[in-house]
Scaffold this motif. Structure first.
Motif, PDB file in Angstrom:
ATOM      1  N   VAL A  43      -3.892  10.716   1.186  1.00  0.00           N
ATOM      2  CA  VAL A  43      -5.177  10.015   1.303  1.00  0.00           C
ATOM      3  C   VAL A  43      -6.185  10.893   2.042  1.00  0.00           C
ATOM      4  N   ALA A  44      -5.755  11.557   3.098  1.00  0.00           N
ATOM      5  CA  ALA A  44      -6.643  12.449   3.831  1.00  0.00           C
ATOM      6  C   ALA A  44      -7.131  13.589   2.936  1.00  0.00           C
ATOM      7  N   ALA A  45      -6.261  14.116   2.100  1.00  0.00           N
ATOM      8  CA  ALA A  45      -6.651  15.199   1.186  1.00  0.00           C
ATOM      9  C   ALA A  45      -7.665  14.707   0.163  1.00  0.00           C
ATOM     10  N   VAL A  46      -7.449  13.512  -0.380  1.00  0.00           N
ATOM     11  CA  VAL A  46      -8.391  12.953  -1.353  1.00  0.00           C
ATOM     12  C   VAL A  46      -9.771  12.822  -0.731  1.00  0.00           C
ATOM     13  N   VAL A  47      -9.818  12.331   0.501  1.00  0.00           N
ATOM     14  CA  VAL A  47     -11.101  12.153   1.195  1.00  0.00           C
ATOM     15  C   VAL A  47     -11.707  13.496   1.574  1.00  0.00           C
ATOM     16  N   ALA A  48     -10.928  14.369   2.191  1.00  0.00           N
ATOM     17  CA  ALA A  48     -11.443  15.653   2.682  1.00  0.00           C
ATOM     18  C   ALA A  48     -11.893  16.577   1.559  1.00  0.00           C
ATOM     19  N   LEU A  49     -11.204  16.536   0.450  1.00  0.00           N
ATOM     20  CA  LEU A  49     -11.538  17.428  -0.656  1.00  0.00           C
ATOM     21  C   LEU A  49     -12.491  16.787  -1.666  1.00  0.00           C
ATOM     22  N   ALA A  50     -12.944  15.576  -1.342  1.00  0.00           N
ATOM     23  CA  ALA A  50     -13.897  14.842  -2.176  1.00  0.00           C
ATOM     24  C   ALA A  50     -13.405  14.694  -3.622  1.00  0.00           C
ATOM     25  N   TRP A  51     -12.123  14.401  -3.764  1.00  0.00           N
ATOM     26  CA  TRP A  51     -11.582  14.138  -5.083  1.00  0.00           C
ATOM     27  C   TRP A  51     -12.129  12.805  -5.579  1.00  0.00           C
ATOM     28  N   PRO A  52     -12.044  12.541  -6.860  1.00  0.00           N
ATOM     29  CA  PRO A  52     -12.520  11.247  -7.361  1.00  0.00           C
ATOM     30  C   PRO A  52     -11.771  10.097  -6.674  1.00  0.00           C
ATOM     31  N   GLN A  53     -12.484   9.033  -6.429  1.00  0.00           N
ATOM     32  CA  GLN A  53     -11.894   7.909  -5.700  1.00  0.00           C
ATOM     33  C   GLN A  53     -10.706   7.293  -6.436  1.00  0.00           C
ATOM     34  N   TRP A  54     -10.700   7.359  -7.759  1.00  0.00           N
ATOM     35  CA  TRP A  54      -9.567   6.802  -8.507  1.00  0.00           C
ATOM     36  C   TRP A  54      -8.259   7.496  -8.148  1.00  0.00           C
ATOM     37  N   ALA A  55      -8.337   8.729  -7.619  1.00  0.00           N
ATOM     38  CA  ALA A  55      -7.128   9.468  -7.242  1.00  0.00           C
ATOM     39  C   ALA A  55      -6.347   8.755  -6.132  1.00  0.00           C
ATOM     40  N   LEU A  56      -7.021   7.870  -5.403  1.00  0.00           N
ATOM     41  CA  LEU A  56      -6.325   7.111  -4.359  1.00  0.00           C
ATOM     42  C   LEU A  56      -5.247   6.193  -4.935  1.00  0.00           C
ATOM     43  N   VAL A  57      -5.392   5.843  -6.197  1.00  0.00           N
ATOM     44  CA  VAL A  57      -4.396   4.979  -6.835  1.00  0.00           C
ATOM     45  C   VAL A  57      -3.014   5.638  -6.815  1.00  0.00           C
ATOM     46  N   LEU A  58      -2.974   6.950  -6.841  1.00  0.00           N
ATOM     47  CA  LEU A  58      -1.687   7.656  -6.834  1.00  0.00           C
ATOM     48  C   LEU A  58      -0.955   7.530  -5.506  1.00  0.00           C
ATOM     49  N   ALA A  59      -1.640   7.018  -4.479  1.00  0.00           N
ATOM     50  CA  ALA A  59      -0.976   6.773  -3.194  1.00  0.00           C
ATOM     51  C   ALA A  59       0.100   5.707  -3.331  1.00  0.00           C
ATOM     52  N   VAL A  60       0.108   4.980  -4.444  1.00  0.00           N
ATOM     53  CA  VAL A  60       1.108   3.945  -4.660  1.00  0.00           C
ATOM     54  C   VAL A  60       2.522   4.524  -4.623  1.00  0.00           C
ATOM     55  N   PHE A  61       2.700   5.750  -5.066  1.00  0.00           N
ATOM     56  CA  PHE A  61       4.053   6.321  -5.114  1.00  0.00           C
ATOM     57  C   PHE A  61       4.634   6.567  -3.724  1.00  0.00           C
ATOM     58  N   PRO A  62       3.941   7.290  -2.827  1.00  0.00           N
ATOM     59  CA  PRO A  62       4.528   7.430  -1.493  1.00  0.00           C
ATOM     60  C   PRO A  62       4.540   6.115  -0.713  1.00  0.00           C
ATOM     61  N   LEU A  63       3.597   5.217  -0.974  1.00  0.00           N
ATOM     62  CA  LEU A  63       3.625   3.921  -0.288  1.00  0.00           C
ATOM     63  C   LEU A  63       4.811   3.084  -0.761  1.00  0.00           C
ATOM     64  N   TYR A  64       5.144   3.181  -2.030  1.00  0.00           N
ATOM     65  CA  TYR A  64       6.351   2.530  -2.547  1.00  0.00           C
ATOM     66  C   TYR A  64       7.589   3.120  -1.851  1.00  0.00           C
ATOM     67  N   GLY A  65       7.629   4.442  -1.729  1.00  0.00           N
ATOM     68  CA  GLY A  65       8.753   5.088  -1.057  1.00  0.00           C
ATOM     69  C   GLY A  65       8.870   4.652   0.401  1.00  0.00           C
ATOM     70  N   ALA A  66       7.725   4.512   1.070  1.00  0.00           N
ATOM     71  CA  ALA A  66       7.742   4.057   2.464  1.00  0.00           C
ATOM     72  C   ALA A  66       8.286   2.633   2.554  1.00  0.00           C
ATOM     73  N   ALA A  67       7.829   1.782   1.657  1.00  0.00           N
ATOM     74  CA  ALA A  67       8.310   0.401   1.646  1.00  0.00           C
ATOM     75  C   ALA A  67       9.799   0.350   1.325  1.00  0.00           C
ATOM     76  N   MET A  68      10.219   1.159   0.372  1.00  0.00           N
ATOM     77  CA  MET A  68      11.627   1.177  -0.020  1.00  0.00           C
ATOM     78  C   MET A  68      12.506   1.611   1.154  1.00  0.00           C
ATOM     79  N   GLY A  69      12.100   2.669   1.828  1.00  0.00           N
ATOM     80  CA  GLY A  69      12.880   3.134   2.977  1.00  0.00           C
ATOM     81  C   GLY A  69      12.956   2.090   4.078  1.00  0.00           C
ATOM     82  N   ALA A  70      11.823   1.465   4.387  1.00  0.00           N
ATOM     83  CA  ALA A  70      11.791   0.460   5.456  1.00  0.00           C
ATOM     84  C   ALA A  70      12.625  -0.764   5.090  1.00  0.00           C
ATOM     85  N   LEU A  71      12.504  -1.222   3.854  1.00  0.00           N
ATOM     86  CA  LEU A  71      13.274  -2.395   3.434  1.00  0.00           C
ATOM     87  C   LEU A  71      14.772  -2.113   3.432  1.00  0.00           C
ATOM     88  N   GLN A  72      15.169  -0.960   2.938  1.00  0.00           N
ATOM     89  CA  GLN A  72      16.597  -0.622   2.909  1.00  0.00           C
ATOM     90  C   GLN A  72      17.141  -0.504   4.326  1.00  0.00           C
TER      91      GLN A  72
END
Length: 125
Positions: free
Chosen positions: A33-62
């Motif tokens: 997310v910091a890279a998307v903001v700092a490098l001024a990537w298109p805002q839609w690129a934030l949607v790809l944060a779903v993958f590491p956020l899913y991994g974070a949720a999976m690790g915490a739940l397990q």
């Protein structure tokens, strides 16, 4: 610690591995997310944060549930004495049912987290 079908299939060592997965995935999401903001990537690129956020949720739940969905999928458990095969079909079915529920929760948490990140960045920028 004892194996309990549909309840607990990992012990403390395996729990720590899942916690590490969750923390590392959350850190990756923050860096992305910091890279998307700092490098001024298109805002839609934030949607790809779903993958590491899913991994974070999976690790915490397990970690919290003391349950590995991967182990349930292949029919094994490790509560501290090494990996053992689940011998009982009813136990295997209970493990797989719980795995599906945990995976669905992780997907939902990852999606909600992504919406929050997208909204927060939209408001801040």
């Amino acid at each position: 610690m004892e194996y309990q079908p549909g309840v607990c299939n990992i012990g403390p060592t395996q729990q720590r591995r899942r916690l590490l997965l969750g923390v590392a995935s959350l850190a990756l999401a923050a860096v992305y997310v910091a890279a998307v903001v700092a490098l001024a990537w298109p805002q839609w690129a934030l949607v790809l944060a779903v993958f590491p956020l899913y991994g974070a949720a999976m690790g915490a739940l397990q970690y919290r549930e003391r349950f590995c969905i991967g182990f349930a999928g292949v029919g094994v458990f490790d509560v501290g004495e090494g990996t053992n095969e689940v011998q009982n079909e009813a136990a295997l079915a209970a493990d797989r049912k719980k795995a599906v529920r945990l995976n669905a929760k992780a997907v939902a948490i990852g999606a909600v987290g992504t919406v929050i990140v997208f909204g927060a960045v939209s408001v801040l920028l």
